[in-house]
Design a protein around this motif. Sequence first.
Motif, PDB file in Angstrom:
ATOM      1  N   LYS A   3       0.857  -1.184   0.000  1.00  0.00           N
ATOM      2  CA  LYS A   3       0.000   0.000   0.000  1.00  0.00           C
ATOM      3  C   LYS A   3       0.895   1.237   0.000  1.00  0.00           C
ATOM      4  CE  LYS A   3      -0.683   0.598   5.006  1.00  0.00           C
ATOM      5  NZ  LYS A   3      -0.206   1.902   5.344  1.00  0.00           N
ATOM      6  N   TYR A   4       0.549   2.201  -0.805  1.00  0.00           N
ATOM      7  CA  TYR A   4       1.381   3.388  -0.883  1.00  0.00           C
ATOM      8  C   TYR A   4       0.669   4.612  -0.321  1.00  0.00           C
ATOM      9  CZ  TYR A   4       4.807   0.661  -3.363  1.00  0.00           C
ATOM     10  OH  TYR A   4       5.749  -0.281  -3.677  1.00  0.00           O
ATOM     11  N   TYR A   5       0.074   4.418   0.853  1.00  0.00           N
ATOM     12  CA  TYR A   5      -0.424   5.581   1.578  1.00  0.00           C
ATOM     13  C   TYR A   5      -0.156   5.379   3.059  1.00  0.00           C
ATOM     14  CZ  TYR A   5      -4.467   2.617   2.646  1.00  0.00           C
ATOM     15  OH  TYR A   5      -5.281   1.593   3.065  1.00  0.00           O
ATOM     16  N   LEU A   6      -0.080   6.474   3.777  1.00  0.00           N
ATOM     17  CA  LEU A   6       0.197   6.409   5.210  1.00  0.00           C
ATOM     18  C   LEU A   6      -1.114   6.413   5.984  1.00  0.00           C
ATOM     19  CD1 LEU A   6       3.096   9.008   5.587  1.00  0.00           C
ATOM     20  CD2 LEU A   6       3.256   6.517   5.472  1.00  0.00           C
ATOM     21  N   ASN A   7      -1.125   5.759   7.134  1.00  0.00           N
ATOM     22  CA  ASN A   7      -2.285   5.950   7.997  1.00  0.00           C
ATOM     23  C   ASN A   7      -2.140   7.298   8.706  1.00  0.00           C
ATOM     24  OD1 ASN A   7      -1.008   5.800  10.522  1.00  0.00           O
ATOM     25  ND2 ASN A   7      -1.186   3.586  10.594  1.00  0.00           N
ATOM     26  N   TYR A   8      -3.213   7.716   9.384  1.00  0.00           N
ATOM     27  CA  TYR A   8      -3.231   9.090   9.920  1.00  0.00           C
ATOM     28  C   TYR A   8      -2.131   9.337  10.949  1.00  0.00           C
ATOM     29  CZ  TYR A   8      -5.431   7.520  14.251  1.00  0.00           C
ATOM     30  OH  TYR A   8      -5.665   6.919  15.454  1.00  0.00           O
ATOM     31  N   GLU A  11       1.141   9.758   9.116  1.00  0.00           N
ATOM     32  CA  GLU A  11       1.186  11.040   8.408  1.00  0.00           C
ATOM     33  C   GLU A  11       1.441  12.194   9.383  1.00  0.00           C
ATOM     34  OE1 GLU A  11      -1.615  11.585   5.288  1.00  0.00           O
ATOM     35  OE2 GLU A  11      -1.179  13.739   5.107  1.00  0.00           O
ATOM     36  N   SER A  14       5.088  12.014  10.353  1.00  0.00           N
ATOM     37  CA  SER A  14       5.944  12.481   9.262  1.00  0.00           C
ATOM     38  C   SER A  14       5.928  14.009   9.158  1.00  0.00           C
ATOM     39  CB  SER A  14       5.471  11.856   7.947  1.00  0.00           C
ATOM     40  OG  SER A  14       6.051  12.499   6.869  1.00  0.00           O
ATOM     41  N   TRP A 168       1.346  25.192   1.593  1.00  0.00           N
ATOM     42  CA  TRP A 168       2.007  23.914   1.329  1.00  0.00           C
ATOM     43  C   TRP A 168       2.867  23.564   2.536  1.00  0.00           C
ATOM     44  CZ3 TRP A 168       2.204  27.864  -2.561  1.00  0.00           C
ATOM     45  CH2 TRP A 168       1.227  27.710  -3.546  1.00  0.00           C
ATOM     46  N   THR A 190      -4.840  15.798  17.629  1.00  0.00           N
ATOM     47  CA  THR A 190      -5.855  15.995  18.668  1.00  0.00           C
ATOM     48  C   THR A 190      -5.415  15.226  19.916  1.00  0.00           C
ATOM     49  OG1 THR A 190      -7.105  14.053  17.999  1.00  0.00           O
ATOM     50  CG2 THR A 190      -7.694  16.139  16.940  1.00  0.00           C
TER      51      THR A 190
ATOM     52  N   MET B   1      -9.886   3.267  16.283  1.00  0.00           N
ATOM     53  CA  MET B   1      -9.590   3.506  14.869  1.00  0.00           C
ATOM     54  C   MET B   1      -8.697   2.409  14.312  1.00  0.00           C
ATOM     55  SD  MET B   1      -9.185   7.586  14.268  1.00  0.00           S
ATOM     56  CE  MET B   1      -8.955   7.450  12.528  1.00  0.00           C
ATOM     57  N   ASP B   3      -5.814   0.669  11.813  1.00  0.00           N
ATOM     58  CA  ASP B   3      -4.450   1.028  11.460  1.00  0.00           C
ATOM     59  C   ASP B   3      -4.326   1.682  10.096  1.00  0.00           C
ATOM     60  OD1 ASP B   3      -3.385   0.319  13.778  1.00  0.00           O
ATOM     61  OD2 ASP B   3      -2.623  -1.636  13.135  1.00  0.00           O
ATOM     62  N   ASN B   4      -5.239   1.356   9.188  1.00  0.00           N
ATOM     63  CA  ASN B   4      -5.083   1.920   7.844  1.00  0.00           C
ATOM     64  C   ASN B   4      -5.983   3.123   7.606  1.00  0.00           C
ATOM     65  OD1 ASN B   4      -7.429   0.562   7.825  1.00  0.00           O
ATOM     66  ND2 ASN B   4      -7.013  -0.715   6.038  1.00  0.00           N
ATOM     67  N   ASN B   5      -6.493   3.719   8.678  1.00  0.00           N
ATOM     68  CA  ASN B   5      -7.310   4.915   8.503  1.00  0.00           C
ATOM     69  C   ASN B   5      -6.471   6.075   8.007  1.00  0.00           C
ATOM     70  OD1 ASN B   5      -9.465   3.512   9.342  1.00  0.00           O
ATOM     71  ND2 ASN B   5      -9.809   4.648  11.228  1.00  0.00           N
ATOM     72  N   GLN B   6      -6.994   6.779   7.015  1.00  0.00           N
ATOM     73  CA  GLN B   6      -6.232   7.863   6.417  1.00  0.00           C
ATOM     74  C   GLN B   6      -6.666   9.218   6.975  1.00  0.00           C
ATOM     75  OE1 GLN B   6      -7.235   6.317   2.366  1.00  0.00           O
ATOM     76  NE2 GLN B   6      -5.283   7.236   1.858  1.00  0.00           N
ATOM     77  N   LEU B   7      -5.841  10.198   6.648  1.00  0.00           N
ATOM     78  CA  LEU B   7      -6.097  11.577   7.029  1.00  0.00           C
ATOM     79  C   LEU B   7      -6.596  12.312   5.795  1.00  0.00           C
ATOM     80  CD1 LEU B   7      -5.671  13.994   8.970  1.00  0.00           C
ATOM     81  CD2 LEU B   7      -3.272  13.952   8.345  1.00  0.00           C
ATOM     82  N   ARG B   9      -7.803  16.099   4.344  1.00  0.00           N
ATOM     83  CA  ARG B   9      -7.875  17.533   4.640  1.00  0.00           C
ATOM     84  C   ARG B   9      -8.847  18.187   3.678  1.00  0.00           C
ATOM     85  NH1 ARG B   9      -2.167  18.687   7.012  1.00  0.00           N
ATOM     86  NH2 ARG B   9      -1.261  16.627   6.870  1.00  0.00           N
ATOM     87  N   ARG B  78     -10.104  22.867  12.197  1.00  0.00           N
ATOM     88  CA  ARG B  78     -10.962  22.062  13.074  1.00  0.00           C
ATOM     89  C   ARG B  78     -10.726  20.597  12.776  1.00  0.00           C
ATOM     90  NH1 ARG B  78     -11.973  24.706  17.337  1.00  0.00           N
ATOM     91  NH2 ARG B  78     -12.217  26.877  16.773  1.00  0.00           N
ATOM     92  N   TYR B  79     -10.975  19.784  13.780  1.00  0.00           N
ATOM     93  CA  TYR B  79     -10.621  18.373  13.672  1.00  0.00           C
ATOM     94  C   TYR B  79     -11.802  17.509  14.054  1.00  0.00           C
ATOM     95  CZ  TYR B  79      -6.159  20.587  13.545  1.00  0.00           C
ATOM     96  OH  TYR B  79      -5.117  21.401  13.170  1.00  0.00           O
ATOM     97  N   LYS B  86      -9.629  10.320   9.816  1.00  0.00           N
ATOM     98  CA  LYS B  86      -9.436  11.564  10.570  1.00  0.00           C
ATOM     99  C   LYS B  86      -9.563  12.717   9.593  1.00  0.00           C
ATOM    100  CE  LYS B  86      -5.814  14.406  12.682  1.00  0.00           C
ATOM    101  NZ  LYS B  86      -6.081  14.824  14.049  1.00  0.00           N
ATOM    102  N   ILE B  88      -9.279  16.982   8.803  1.00  0.00           N
ATOM    103  CA  ILE B  88      -8.865  18.331   9.184  1.00  0.00           C
ATOM    104  C   ILE B  88      -9.642  19.301   8.294  1.00  0.00           C
ATOM    105  CG2 ILE B  88      -6.976  19.979   9.369  1.00  0.00           C
ATOM    106  CD1 ILE B  88      -5.042  17.678   9.639  1.00  0.00           C
ATOM    107  N   THR B 108      -3.110  22.753   0.966  1.00  0.00           N
ATOM    108  CA  THR B 108      -2.824  21.392   1.425  1.00  0.00           C
ATOM    109  C   THR B 108      -4.045  20.470   1.359  1.00  0.00           C
ATOM    110  OG1 THR B 108      -3.236  22.164   3.667  1.00  0.00           O
ATOM    111  CG2 THR B 108      -0.943  22.017   2.987  1.00  0.00           C
ATOM    112  N   TYR B 284       7.866   6.347   0.328  1.00  0.00           N
ATOM    113  CA  TYR B 284       7.002   7.045  -0.627  1.00  0.00           C
ATOM    114  C   TYR B 284       6.439   8.302   0.036  1.00  0.00           C
ATOM    115  CZ  TYR B 284       3.823   4.098   2.096  1.00  0.00           C
ATOM    116  OH  TYR B 284       3.185   3.470   3.128  1.00  0.00           O
ATOM    117  N   PRO B 286       3.941  10.863   1.721  1.00  0.00           N
ATOM    118  CA  PRO B 286       4.770  11.950   2.269  1.00  0.00           C
ATOM    119  C   PRO B 286       5.619  11.492   3.467  1.00  0.00           C
ATOM    120  CG  PRO B 286       2.572  12.054   3.222  1.00  0.00           C
ATOM    121  CD  PRO B 286       2.660  10.752   2.444  1.00  0.00           C
ATOM    122  N   MET B 287       6.403  10.444   3.314  1.00  0.00           N
ATOM    123  CA  MET B 287       7.177   9.932   4.447  1.00  0.00           C
ATOM    124  C   MET B 287       8.418  10.780   4.736  1.00  0.00           C
ATOM    125  SD  MET B 287       6.943   5.860   3.577  1.00  0.00           S
ATOM    126  CE  MET B 287       8.014   5.275   4.876  1.00  0.00           C
TER     127      MET B 287
END
Lengths: 301, 417
Positions: A3-8, A11, A14, A168, A190, B1, B3-7, B9, B78-79, B86, B88, B108, B284, B286-287
Amino acid sequence: MGKYYLNYLDELESEAIFVLREVWAQFQNPVILFSGGKDSILVTHLAKKAFYPAKIPFPLMHVDTGHNFPETMQFRDDIIKELGASLIVGSVQESIDTGRVAEEKGKNATRNALQITTLLDAIEVNKVDCAIGGGRRDEEKARAKERFFSHRDDFGQWDPKNQRPELWNLFNGKHFQGEHFRAFPISNWTEMDVWNYIKRENIAIPSLYFAHEREVVKRDGTWIPNSEYLVLEEHEEVVIKKIRFRTLGDITITGGVESDADTLEKIALEVAGMRQTERGNRSDDKRSESAMEDRKREGYF
Amino acid sequence: MLDNNQLLRFTTAGSVDDGKSTLIGRLLYDSKSIFEDQLAAIENTSRKKGHNGVDMALFTDGLRDEREQGITIDVAYRYFTTPKRKFIIADTPGHIQYTRNMVTGASTANVATILIDARHGVIEQTKRHAFIASLLQIPHIIVCINKMDLVDFSEEVFNRIITEFEEIASKMLITDVRFIPMSALLGDNVVNRSENMPWYQGAPMLHTLETMHISSDINKVDARFPVQTVLRPQSTEHRDYRGYAGRVASGIFRKGDEITVMPSGFTSKIKTIDLYDKSLEEAYAPMSVSITLEDDIDVGRGDMIVRSNNKPQATQDIEVMLCWLKNDSARPNAKYTIKHTSNDQKAMIKEVIYKIDIHSLDRIVDDKELKMNDISKVKIRTTKPLMVDSYRENRITGSIILVDDATNETVAAGMIV
């Protein structure tokens, strides 16, 4: 293919590491503002990750009100030793003794506001050009307006209506002599994120965050710990309760909540069900609707 | 939550009248992200001000002046969290004089939500919001057609507004747009499906936000690694460690990849990719990681590590869509510091090609003065090369800001054409 996305949480981690490295690259003499609370412990942990295998390349700065939980002080000294970092202490007691500030009087007297002078003096004396804090935007409405890189003028003041736009991930830390910056790497976290991350990374935190029995006094709807600094009213009674603290500030103003949460798992569960903000137990924020904004304008954390 | 939950915005743009605050309040309240003491404080202030009911705008307006004047001045964040993601929210004021704040919030964002009052349809402000979303290349747009309760939940009105919006959007770079008929006040199609609009087959707003595909929002093709700083512990344990610390801007880097360091052009191979005490096979966007190379070459802040078979353009001349952010106009031939990734150089605005009339979206060629909130196309010359991609392909390596050396203020933000 993976998988090429980060979990929250990854992120957020990072992003915070990116901000910490930007601070190191853009400033000459940064410090981490370390209170011994979970947020500054988290920032310190992230700094350890950001610069590994090198040591954290800047000192920790503690503004010591003299009204501390003994547990916090012990924790501070232990972490300094473990990191091999240096510690700068700004002492409110010293600010009082040298006449820089005067102690508040009365029942709800606190040294909270006095910290501003001590903090700004310590920043000036140590020629700090960036103080990294654990402030989060979800904590409080004035903090919701903070930038990652937040400018302070040569009086240490914040001008919230005239902030630099931040687009950015381009952070502008340019400043004139005498001015400084505050940097907030965990702006987007949070309270829940902080606990989930502390749990995931198994980060050591002071025992005060876990449920424990303590002598307390009910005041303004919260359990204030009994201490040598507490002036009891006639009708007030010291009782023993099983409590824990959601935030750690001065022992005089930090209220606890009744709780049985004595593990990180239980705390995370408890926080998820909370119906009050964590700062709801902090009498320093309750003084007026703009208490935080007013203090922050003057140079508060 | 999980483990693979994304953020995710997202921005909200709109004025108080569109029901923006009501919408945000509804999202936060229905997802249980407003705490009791916050609600009590807002109720208290609403009562003092003599409002009927609770004024949710008080929740997003954080500064005293904002609460007193009843306007949003600055971006507020706000969150909230659901079991799936999650979120933003960058809540930005919708007024024309706050274009700069909309641009800031948009920079962003994965998603732009644009509010339209169903009674009024697409108005000039809608056009401006859509334009900014397209200019900033926000990958997804959700058009919230609000106050449907005031037009009898009419499918015809909804369809007419879609047609109006698509007409203006056809002139812009907008790829993914969805329309949701709602009543934020009544809660229809915000969190819960509306029973008043059975003709609407799509998902409510929250479900849309929870499930839309955002993993492809970041460029995964062009591997770019701007170096922030060099890690050299010089301890006995890690005597020879020399790690290049940074955040992957786009693409994927793997151990063993042939890389080129720009602008020097030196080549090497990736030896290790490190994150704290873990060594990774790949990194990869945004690491944030630290990369070590097989060869001892000169690399420092401002350099960019890229894969040798896919390089950005190294250039001193760029064309940029520029948003002016400061009260003071641009001075003729003034010199600025340009910030691009981790690279700072001196720069000069050589030419203003045209400005955009934010009302009509027409080009203005006879007025070249760059004033606050102006959006223009300009030519910029830098003293040393920048390693750039077009903003359309890469939001990180395609963006710049200008800093005025006389004041140290950030005066402009730009997207490389």
